[in-house]
Write an enzyme that holds these catalytic residues in place. Structure first.
Site, short mmCIF file in Angstrom:
data_model
loop_
_atom_site.label_atom_id
_atom_site.label_comp_id
_atom_site.label_asym_id
_atom_site.label_seq_id
_atom_site.Cartn_x
_atom_site.Cartn_y
_atom_site.Cartn_z
N ASP A 177 34.32 52.83 48.20
CA ASP A 177 34.11 51.65 47.36
C ASP A 177 34.88 51.78 46.05
O ASP A 177 35.49 50.81 45.58
CB ASP A 177 32.63 51.47 47.06
N ASP A 228 29.75 54.95 45.57
CA ASP A 228 29.32 54.11 46.69
C ASP A 228 28.27 53.13 46.18
O ASP A 228 27.23 53.54 45.65
CB ASP A 228 28.76 54.98 47.81
N LYS A 232 25.40 50.42 46.79
CA LYS A 232 24.41 50.07 47.80
C LYS A 232 23.47 49.00 47.26
O LYS A 232 23.19 48.93 46.07
CB LYS A 232 23.58 51.31 48.21
#
Length: 343
Positions: A249, A262, A264
């Site tokens: 990401d 990352d 989420k």
């Protein structure tokens, strides 16, 4: 003269006798009344159940108990006494806890042919963005997501299936399908919104954020304030030696530490790293792939998992130290071997 005195004495005697009789009558009257009341009280009182107790015998019993001396006991003496009476105690062995699996072949997380980034500038070159070639890359090389999904433990599979059945019971088959599609769509829109914000310079105008992800963007606002020096956004990483790929990401500085980041989304709060399930393995896999990818002239040791919430409540950033990333890298190698054995 004597006659007068005698008469006076007689009158005094009679008066005294009368007063004495009156006093005696009053006393007798009070005594009889009290005696009558007392008798009535005793006649109305119930008979005590202890009246039939042998008081002498009871007194001896109490005396014998109070004067009896008990020898001091210790856990050792009690155990010795029990062993003498019942035999030796056979203690069952504690069941052995299964040792954590280790990879059959260890591969280094770091690439010593690459240098570490010593300094980063906030307004450096444009972030790298290597596009994943759908047909060419995915046809022969498995992704990190696929490997993790194919190697779930029986316990993870059980809880995942139970959650799916519970959602279907609440929403129905079509409702659950629509729910899953909406989650996927919101996640994609959220990643796009983050991409649009990350490389911005202070003088640039922020793009509009879709209403569906406004809460998520508000949730990560305090995290974004600590991110600088973005090096990669939605960029493919490939580990040629181990044969897997993924899409990171973001790679950027978080509070001065270069991390694979990352993003989420979650409907439930995840304040602890353990709440993120296999996400740390995913980040470790990306770190290892980036460090061995020739498209990146630097390497990373740390990771960051940011869990954002739709209601706008502050996101939970979970920073993975280099030691933690190394531990999760070992577990990732085990999952990778399990996937290779199944394929």
């Amino acid at each position: 003269m004597h006659l007068g005195l005698s008469r006076c004495a007689l009158l005094v005697g009679e008066r005294a006798s009368f007063n004495g009789a009156s006093a005696l009558f009053s006393y007798c009257n009070r005594t009889s009344t009290n005696t009558f009341s007392t008798c009535n009280a005793f006649s109305n009182r119930k008979k005590s159940p202890y009246s039939s107790v042998d008081s002498e015998r009871y007194s001896k019993l109490v005396k014998s108990v109070m004067t009896h001396r008990v020898s001091a006991q210790t856990p050792e003496s009690l155990e010795e006494q029990d062993t003498h009476i019942y035999g030796p105690v056979i203690k069952s062995s504690t069941p052995n806890q299964p040792l954590p699996k280790v990879p059959k072949t260890r591969h280094p997380l770091l690439n010593h042919e690459k240098a570490f980034a010593i300094s980063e500038t906030e307004h450096g070159a444009a972030p790298a963005r290597i596009i994943l070639q759908r047909g060419q890359d995915r046809g022969s090389v498995p992704s990190v997501t696929r490997i993790l999904q194919q190697t779930l433990s029986p316990e993870q599979q059980f809880f995942l299936e139970r959650w799916r059945k519970r959602m279907i019971a609440q929403l129905g088959e079509e409702g659950f399908k629509e729910y899953s599609q909406n989650l996927f769509r919101q996640g994609k829109l959220f990643h796009i919104a983050v991409e649009n914000v990350l490389p911005l310079k202070t003088e640039e105008k922020a793009p509009e954020v879709p209403a569906e992800v406004e809460g998520y963007m508000e949730s990560i606002r305090h995290v974004m304030d600590d991110i600088r020096g973005v090096r990669a956004i939605e960029s493919r990483v490939l580990h040629n030696k181990l044969g897997y790929l993924g899409i990171v990401d973001c790679v950027a500085l978080y509070r001065g530490v270069l991390c694979v980041i990352d993003w989420k989304t979650s409907e439930r709060s995840k304040p602890f790293l353990d709440n993120t399930y296999d996400n740390p393995l995913q980040v470790a896999a990306y770190v290892g792939a980036l460090n061995n990818d020739v498209n990146y002239n630097y390497q990373v040791e740390n990771g960051l998992i940011v869990v954002a919430y739709k209601d706008g409540s502050p996101a939970h950033p979970h920073l993975l130290s280099s030691d933690q990333v190394l531990q999760y890298w070992e577990r990732w190698l085990v999952r990778l071997e399990e996937y290779s054995e199944k394929s």
